[in-house]
Every structure is written in C-alpha cells, then in structure tokens.
Design a protein around this motif. Structure first.
Motif, PDB file in Angstrom:
ATOM      1  N   VAL A 172       3.365   4.801  -0.251  1.00 39.86           N
ATOM      2  CA  VAL A 172       4.229   5.143   0.872  1.00 39.86           C
ATOM      3  C   VAL A 172       4.135   4.065   1.951  1.00 39.86           C
ATOM      4  O   VAL A 172       3.045   3.773   2.448  1.00 39.86           O
ATOM      5  CB  VAL A 172       3.838   6.506   1.484  1.00 39.86           C
ATOM      6  CG1 VAL A 172       4.736   6.842   2.676  1.00 39.86           C
ATOM      7  CG2 VAL A 172       3.904   7.601   0.427  1.00 39.86           C
ATOM      8  N   PHE A 173       5.271   3.459   2.290  1.00 38.63           N
ATOM      9  CA  PHE A 173       5.363   2.539   3.413  1.00 38.63           C
ATOM     10  C   PHE A 173       5.854   3.357   4.610  1.00 38.63           C
ATOM     11  O   PHE A 173       6.911   3.985   4.525  1.00 38.63           O
ATOM     12  CB  PHE A 173       6.348   1.407   3.129  1.00 38.63           C
ATOM     13  CG  PHE A 173       5.779   0.283   2.284  1.00 38.63           C
ATOM     14  CD1 PHE A 173       4.721   0.499   1.414  1.00 38.63           C
ATOM     15  CD2 PHE A 173       6.321  -0.992   2.347  1.00 38.63           C
ATOM     16  CE1 PHE A 173       4.199  -0.525   0.636  1.00 38.63           C
ATOM     17  CE2 PHE A 173       5.815  -2.029   1.581  1.00 38.63           C
ATOM     18  CZ  PHE A 173       4.750  -1.809   0.724  1.00 38.63           C
ATOM     19  N   PHE A 198       0.833   1.119   6.517  1.00 36.83           N
ATOM     20  CA  PHE A 198       1.393   1.377   7.835  1.00 36.83           C
ATOM     21  C   PHE A 198       1.628   0.061   8.569  1.00 36.83           C
ATOM     22  O   PHE A 198       0.871  -0.902   8.418  1.00 36.83           O
ATOM     23  CB  PHE A 198       0.447   2.245   8.668  1.00 36.83           C
ATOM     24  CG  PHE A 198       0.219   3.619   8.098  1.00 36.83           C
ATOM     25  CD1 PHE A 198       1.205   4.584   8.168  1.00 36.83           C
ATOM     26  CD2 PHE A 198      -0.983   3.940   7.489  1.00 36.83           C
ATOM     27  CE1 PHE A 198       0.997   5.858   7.646  1.00 36.83           C
ATOM     28  CE2 PHE A 198      -1.206   5.205   6.968  1.00 36.83           C
ATOM     29  CZ  PHE A 198      -0.215   6.167   7.045  1.00 36.83           C
ATOM     30  N   GLY A 199       2.657   0.043   9.408  1.00 38.08           N
ATOM     31  CA  GLY A 199       2.941  -1.161  10.186  1.00 38.08           C
ATOM     32  C   GLY A 199       4.241  -1.029  10.939  1.00 38.08           C
ATOM     33  O   GLY A 199       4.832   0.060  11.019  1.00 38.08           O
ATOM     34  N   GLY A 200       4.698  -2.132  11.492  1.00 37.01           N
ATOM     35  CA  GLY A 200       5.991  -2.148  12.159  1.00 37.01           C
ATOM     36  C   GLY A 200       7.090  -1.891  11.139  1.00 37.01           C
ATOM     37  O   GLY A 200       7.075  -2.465  10.040  1.00 37.01           O
ATOM     38  N   ALA A 228      11.255  -5.448   5.571  1.00 31.58           N
ATOM     39  CA  ALA A 228      11.361  -6.799   5.013  1.00 31.58           C
ATOM     40  C   ALA A 228      10.532  -6.924   3.734  1.00 31.58           C
ATOM     41  O   ALA A 228      10.946  -7.588   2.773  1.00 31.58           O
ATOM     42  CB  ALA A 228      10.915  -7.829   6.051  1.00 31.58           C
ATOM     43  N   SER A 229       9.371  -6.305   3.720  1.00 32.23           N
ATOM     44  CA  SER A 229       8.529  -6.341   2.519  1.00 32.23           C
ATOM     45  C   SER A 229       9.211  -5.642   1.349  1.00 32.23           C
ATOM     46  O   SER A 229       9.167  -6.121   0.210  1.00 32.23           O
ATOM     47  CB  SER A 229       7.176  -5.670   2.806  1.00 32.23           C
ATOM     48  OG  SER A 229       6.455  -6.382   3.780  1.00 32.23           O
ATOM     49  N   ILE A 230       9.844  -4.502   1.632  1.00 35.94           N
ATOM     50  CA  ILE A 230      10.526  -3.745   0.573  1.00 35.94           C
ATOM     51  C   ILE A 230      11.686  -4.543   0.003  1.00 35.94           C
ATOM     52  O   ILE A 230      11.843  -4.659  -1.223  1.00 35.94           O
ATOM     53  CB  ILE A 230      11.018  -2.391   1.115  1.00 35.94           C
ATOM     54  CG1 ILE A 230       9.818  -1.483   1.424  1.00 35.94           C
ATOM     55  CG2 ILE A 230      11.953  -1.702   0.118  1.00 35.94           C
ATOM     56  CD1 ILE A 230      10.160  -0.244   2.205  1.00 35.94           C
ATOM     57  N   THR A 231      12.503  -5.114   0.862  1.00 36.54           N
ATOM     58  CA  THR A 231      13.645  -5.902   0.373  1.00 36.54           C
ATOM     59  C   THR A 231      13.181  -7.187  -0.302  1.00 36.54           C
ATOM     60  O   THR A 231      13.911  -7.770  -1.093  1.00 36.54           O
ATOM     61  CB  THR A 231      14.611  -6.243   1.534  1.00 36.54           C
ATOM     62  OG1 THR A 231      13.905  -6.964   2.561  1.00 36.54           O
ATOM     63  CG2 THR A 231      15.204  -4.977   2.133  1.00 36.54           C
ATOM     64  N   LYS A 264      18.152   0.855   7.939  1.00 32.57           N
ATOM     65  CA  LYS A 264      19.411   0.240   7.492  1.00 32.57           C
ATOM     66  C   LYS A 264      19.160  -1.080   6.762  1.00 32.57           C
ATOM     67  O   LYS A 264      19.932  -1.481   5.894  1.00 32.57           O
ATOM     68  CB  LYS A 264      20.339   0.020   8.681  1.00 32.57           C
ATOM     69  CG  LYS A 264      21.783  -0.332   8.326  1.00 32.57           C
ATOM     70  CD  LYS A 264      22.654  -0.313   9.581  1.00 32.57           C
ATOM     71  CE  LYS A 264      24.116  -0.550   9.235  1.00 32.57           C
ATOM     72  NZ  LYS A 264      24.367  -1.902   8.687  1.00 32.57           N
ATOM     73  N   ILE A 265      18.074  -1.758   7.115  1.00 31.85           N
ATOM     74  CA  ILE A 265      17.718  -3.002   6.421  1.00 31.85           C
ATOM     75  C   ILE A 265      17.537  -2.725   4.929  1.00 31.85           C
ATOM     76  O   ILE A 265      17.975  -3.489   4.074  1.00 31.85           O
ATOM     77  CB  ILE A 265      16.425  -3.601   7.020  1.00 31.85           C
ATOM     78  CG1 ILE A 265      16.629  -3.977   8.493  1.00 31.85           C
ATOM     79  CG2 ILE A 265      15.964  -4.815   6.212  1.00 31.85           C
ATOM     80  CD1 ILE A 265      15.343  -4.374   9.207  1.00 31.85           C
ATOM     81  N   VAL A 266      16.899  -1.605   4.634  1.00 29.17           N
ATOM     82  CA  VAL A 266      16.617  -1.227   3.243  1.00 29.17           C
ATOM     83  C   VAL A 266      17.867  -0.701   2.550  1.00 29.17           C
ATOM     84  O   VAL A 266      18.135  -1.046   1.393  1.00 29.17           O
ATOM     85  CB  VAL A 266      15.479  -0.177   3.205  1.00 29.17           C
ATOM     86  CG1 VAL A 266      15.311   0.385   1.807  1.00 29.17           C
ATOM     87  CG2 VAL A 266      14.178  -0.800   3.693  1.00 29.17           C
ATOM     88  N   THR A 267      18.631   0.136   3.238  1.00 22.24           N
ATOM     89  CA  THR A 267      19.832   0.697   2.611  1.00 22.24           C
ATOM     90  C   THR A 267      20.886  -0.383   2.381  1.00 22.24           C
ATOM     91  O   THR A 267      21.567  -0.381   1.354  1.00 22.24           O
ATOM     92  CB  THR A 267      20.425   1.831   3.464  1.00 22.24           C
ATOM     93  OG1 THR A 267      20.699   1.354   4.789  1.00 22.24           O
ATOM     94  CG2 THR A 267      19.454   3.002   3.553  1.00 22.24           C
ATOM     95  N   ASP A 268      21.025  -1.314   3.320  1.00 23.05           N
ATOM     96  CA  ASP A 268      22.001  -2.399   3.155  1.00 23.05           C
ATOM     97  C   ASP A 268      21.652  -3.301   1.980  1.00 23.05           C
ATOM     98  O   ASP A 268      22.537  -3.879   1.342  1.00 23.05           O
ATOM     99  CB  ASP A 268      22.099  -3.236   4.436  1.00 23.05           C
ATOM    100  CG  ASP A 268      22.892  -2.549   5.538  1.00 23.05           C
ATOM    101  OD1 ASP A 268      23.489  -1.481   5.266  1.00 23.05           O
ATOM    102  OD2 ASP A 268      22.924  -3.074   6.673  1.00 23.05           O
TER     103      ASP A 268
END
Length: 277
Positions: free
Chosen positions: A59-60, A89-91, A97-100, A117-121
């Motif tokens: 889990v992120f 955990f983090g910002g 950014a790590s996930i994408t 939205k960064i992840v969904t986009d």
C-alpha cells in the motif's frame, strides 16, 4: 342375496384393492426417486465461494495516513491469517510518480484528488478512485504555545520560524489555498517534502510553528500544541483510494480497501481526526 349381486360387490372390492396397490407403488417409486436425487445432491461438489485472501499487499499512502493505516494493517492481518500488509508512506506526489514509474504496489491512497489524477491519467488505476476521508489544516506550535499563536495572521509576525509543506504536496497546496483565502503572505524558513517532515521540525524545536493536518497534531500528542483557524475550512482535502491496475494481489488489495471504507475502518480514521467523506 343373489349370485349377480355378490359378483358385483366382489368386482368393486378387487378394483379398490388394485387402486390402493397402484397408489402404494407410485408412492414407493417417488420415495426411491427422491432418495436417489438427494443422494446425488449430497455427492455434488459445493459451489465455490469468494477467493481466499492471502499473501502480501503493498500500500502506497500519504504520510498523514501513517498511524491510522498501520492500525488498520494490523487489523487486516488478524482478520486474514496468512496476509502481510507493507506500507510506503510519503508525499502523495512522490508516491504517484513512483507508481507511474513502475514501482510495484497494489493500493494507492492519496491526500488529494490532484495527486491521484497523476496515477489515473497515466492509466495505472483500476476503476474510479473513491474518496474515503477528508482532512483539515491546523497550526502546530511548540508545546504550551509559548509564542501565543492564536490565528493564521500570527504566523506572519517577525521573528517566528514557520515551516510549510512543499506546494507540490497536498498539505502545501492546502496551506497556500488557506493563505490566499485570508490574503496573507508568509515566508517559511523551509519547505518540507511531506507533512510528517514539517511536523518534525516543530517537534525538534527547529521551528516555532508549522501548517500541518489536524490528524498529525493529534498523532504527535504532547510533543506539539494545536491551534485551529477558520481559514482552514477553505482548504479541506479529499483523500481518494484506488486499486492499481498492475496489482500483484488484487483480491487482497480489494479486501484492504473494503476495510478502509467499512464502518470499522471509518471509526479508526475519524478517531484519528479525519473527517467523513
């Protein structure tokens, strides 16, 4: 009694006996068929239920969720023996950014719709993210509030060392929104990468105050004092959560999300100071 009358009665009796025998045979046949069907039913395999929950779940999650999610993670492992929940955990912006960038994770819980939205986009979310809690800012001061900070305006006073989250982080964006709503300008001594780092500056007495979430003030206990301010109502953050498309353990990830959204999960979160969605 005449012979013809006796013959007629005998014939009627034979018909009755024959009819009764036929009925008995039919009943026996039905019972036999029922027993056979019942036996066949018992031998048939039971319908399969939901997939068994086991294995690791990654889990992120936004830094402000640390205490609540760790408690829920322990509860999840107790409810599902054989599972292990690992947190990062983090910002929220850094996590997104790590996930994408391909970091392996099953669940993402962000502190704002913007960072989600960064992840969904990027097409890395499975389905539509759901808001599960909200959070509001509070001023964290040194224990006992020695500088007598009572309002957001007090943070602009000369001589005060104030820390903010980086504006790319949800708590920093919320602080900027609250300051803009009040028409105040504030020059912090530093911008931190997540809310826990900003709070730590006050806990270590490296800063006099910080704009953080109310949940973080509560989690810090007597290490800091909290000051509410009305402008925080203009900067409430929604927290969305989603299953990730490349999840290695989708079933367990769904179960963890379900726990977060359940009445028990909400009780843990609101007990930590989060607001209901």
């Amino acid at each position: 009694m005449t012979r013809s009358v006796r013959r007629t009665r005998r014939t009627r009796l034979m018909l009755r006996v024959t009819g009764a025998s036929a009925a008995a045979l039919l009943a026996l046949s039905a019972c036999s068929s029922s027993d056979s069907d019942s036996s066949g039913s018992d031998a048939a395999p039971a319908a399969s239920g939901s997939p068994e929950i086991s294995g690791n779940v990654t889990v992120f999650a936004a830094a402000s969720l640390k205490e609540s999610f760790e408690e829920l993670g322990k509860r999840f492992e107790q409810e599902h023996p054989g599972t292990k929940v690992t947190f990062s955990f983090g910002g929220s912006d850094s996590l997104a950014a790590s996930i994408t960038g391909g970091a392996p994770a099953d669940v993402f819980a962000a502190a704002s719709p913007k960072t989600m939205k960064i992840v969904t986009d990027a097409g890395d979310a499975s389905g539509t993210p759901a808001t599960f809690v909200r959070n509001q800012l509070e001023i964290a001061t040194l224990p006992g509030n020695p500088d007598r900070i009572d309002s957001l305006k007090d943070l602009t006073g000369s001589g005060l060392k104030v820390v903010l989250c980086d504006q790319e982080v949800p708590c920093g964006a919320a602080a900027r929104k609250a300051l803009d709503a009040s028409g105040l300008k504030l020059t912090p001594v530093s911008y931190e990468q997540d809310v826990k780092a900003a709070l730590t500056k006050v806990e270590l007495k490296e800063a006099d105050a910080a704009l953080v979430y109310r949940t973080d003030v509560r989690a810090a206990g007597d290490k800091v004092a909290g000051v509410e301010f009305p402008e925080s109502a203009d900067a409430v953050n929604d927290y969305p959560i989603t299953l990730l498309k490349e999840a290695d353990n989708a079933e367990a990830a769904k179960a963890f999300i379900a726990l977060v959204q359940s009445a028990d999960g909400q009780k843990v979160l609101t007990g930590a100071g989060f607001l209901k969605p």
